[in-house]
Design an enzyme around this catalytic site. Structure first.
Site, PDB file in Angstrom:
ATOM      1  N   MET A   1      41.644  -9.835 -37.015  1.00 60.86           N
ATOM      2  CA  MET A   1      42.343 -11.022 -36.425  1.00 60.86           C
ATOM      3  C   MET A   1      43.972 -10.839 -36.878  1.00 60.86           C
ATOM      4  O   MET A   1      44.409 -10.636 -38.127  1.00 60.86           O
ATOM      5  CB  MET A   1      42.184 -12.606 -37.216  1.00 60.86           C
ATOM      6  CG  MET A   1      41.315 -12.397 -36.492  1.00 60.86           C
ATOM      7  SD  MET A   1      40.168 -14.616 -36.831  1.00 60.86           S
ATOM      8  CE  MET A   1      39.279 -14.373 -36.034  1.00 60.86           C
ATOM      9  N   ALA A 124      34.759  -5.394 -37.358  1.00 59.75           N
ATOM     10  CA  ALA A 124      34.908  -6.774 -37.394  1.00 59.75           C
ATOM     11  C   ALA A 124      35.196  -7.923 -37.173  1.00 59.75           C
ATOM     12  O   ALA A 124      34.757  -8.828 -37.101  1.00 59.75           O
ATOM     13  CB  ALA A 124      35.448  -7.086 -39.005  1.00 59.75           C
ATOM     14  N   GLU A 125      36.666  -7.328 -36.300  1.00 60.43           N
ATOM     15  CA  GLU A 125      37.356  -8.180 -35.153  1.00 60.43           C
ATOM     16  C   GLU A 125      36.449  -8.562 -33.792  1.00 60.43           C
ATOM     17  O   GLU A 125      36.560  -9.732 -33.577  1.00 60.43           O
ATOM     18  CB  GLU A 125      38.798  -7.048 -34.904  1.00 60.43           C
ATOM     19  CG  GLU A 125      39.391  -7.577 -35.683  1.00 60.43           C
ATOM     20  CD  GLU A 125      39.858  -9.195 -36.651  1.00 60.43           C
ATOM     21  OE1 GLU A 125      40.150  -9.801 -35.466  1.00 60.43           O
ATOM     22  OE2 GLU A 125      40.592  -9.187 -37.220  1.00 60.43           O
ATOM     23  N   SER A 126      35.673  -7.406 -33.535  1.00 65.49           N
ATOM     24  CA  SER A 126      35.556  -7.702 -32.148  1.00 65.49           C
ATOM     25  C   SER A 126      33.774  -6.757 -31.917  1.00 65.49           C
ATOM     26  O   SER A 126      33.369  -7.135 -30.262  1.00 65.49           O
ATOM     27  CB  SER A 126      36.183  -7.181 -31.005  1.00 65.49           C
ATOM     28  OG  SER A 126      36.688  -5.356 -30.886  1.00 65.49           O
ATOM     29  N   TYR A 211      35.057 -12.380 -44.260  1.00 64.79           N
ATOM     30  CA  TYR A 211      35.208 -10.972 -44.002  1.00 64.79           C
ATOM     31  C   TYR A 211      35.866 -10.278 -44.555  1.00 64.79           C
ATOM     32  O   TYR A 211      35.534  -9.154 -44.318  1.00 64.79           O
ATOM     33  CB  TYR A 211      36.841 -11.729 -42.796  1.00 64.79           C
ATOM     34  CG  TYR A 211      37.986 -10.391 -42.334  1.00 64.79           C
ATOM     35  CD1 TYR A 211      37.102 -10.625 -40.677  1.00 64.79           C
ATOM     36  CD2 TYR A 211      38.159 -10.010 -43.009  1.00 64.79           C
ATOM     37  CE1 TYR A 211      37.767  -9.578 -40.125  1.00 64.79           C
ATOM     38  CE2 TYR A 211      39.210  -9.446 -41.634  1.00 64.79           C
ATOM     39  CZ  TYR A 211      39.143  -8.870 -40.281  1.00 64.79           C
ATOM     40  OH  TYR A 211      39.736  -7.800 -39.806  1.00 64.79           O
TER      41      TYR A 211
END
Length: 228
Positions: A1, A124-126, A211
């Site tokens: 992010m 991790a993001e998408s 995260y």
């Protein structure tokens, strides 16, 4: 992010007693959306919320329950690796070791990044969903906010090559700002560099801490794959 505006919604609220409920004076709510790919049409549960408030002695509290009195903030996070109630085994979930190989290699060379780190952040993001879009407006593989995408020269955040180049450029900036510290750089990618600077380390947000931990697991796994 990227950026605080994308990572959390900051709303100061005053709790109300649950007696007679007036629909016109009900406490405002913001709902985050999730799925195994990072976004969803399903409404998030209360487990996705973090209540931030200050105790009488000045100490900061982050809880999954609102305080009984006083003002508080609701923090909502949108990201595949941010969910505290995730039951995934991050040591065993399938990797995307070959996806977008050319773009990852190109970004790694230009911005002097480990390909494994780029892959870990994308995962991790998408979860490598090129069409992922958060409710806050973050877009694509590396979940770029419109302002960040523009700053990084990205004109189409759903174009995989542009997104990876833009996200990698921003990640490289975070690494430079935090002297090559991967944990702090990833925390800044998630919660924003200002927040990391303010707390002089990984912010005490449970989602950000989760995260960073999960990115580190994915990073090592992607390193192992590239070395084999």
């Amino acid at each position: 992010m990227t950026l605080e505006a994308k990572t959390k919604y900051n709303i100061t609220l005053k709790p109300q007693r649950q007696q007679s409920i007036n629909p016109h004076s009900a406490k405002p709510k913001i709902i985050a959306r999730y799925s195994t790919q990072g976004t969803s049409k399903q409404l998030a549960s209360d487990k996705d919320k973090v209540y931030h408030y200050t105790k009488h002695d000045g100490g900061a509290v982050f809880s999954d329950r609102a305080p009984e009195g006083g003002e508080y903030q609701v923090l909502l996070f949108e990201c595949f690796a941010c969910r505290l109630d995730s039951n995934l085994d991050w040591h065993k979930i399938p990797l995307f070791a070959l996806d977008y190989s050319h773009s990852v290699a190109e970004a790694a060379k230009i911005y002097r990044l480990e390909p494994a780190l780029i892959r870990a952040v994308i995962h991790a993001e998408s979860a490598f969903d090129v069409h992922a879009r958060s409710k806050a407006g973050a877009m694509g593989l590396m979940q770029l906010m419109p302002t960040t995408a523009a700053d990084m020269g990205v004109t189409n955040a759903f174009n995989a090559q542009q997104n990876i180049l833009g996200g990698s450029r921003y990640l490289a900036q975070m690494l430079k700002q935090f002297n090559g510290d991967i944990e702090l750089a990833c925390a800044a990618y998630n919660a924003g560099p200002t927040t990391v600077t303010q707390y002089r380390g990984i912010p005490p947000y449970p989602e950000t801490q989760a995260y960073v931990k999960r990115v580190k697991i994915l990073l090592q796994r992607y390193r192992n794959v590239s070395a084999s």
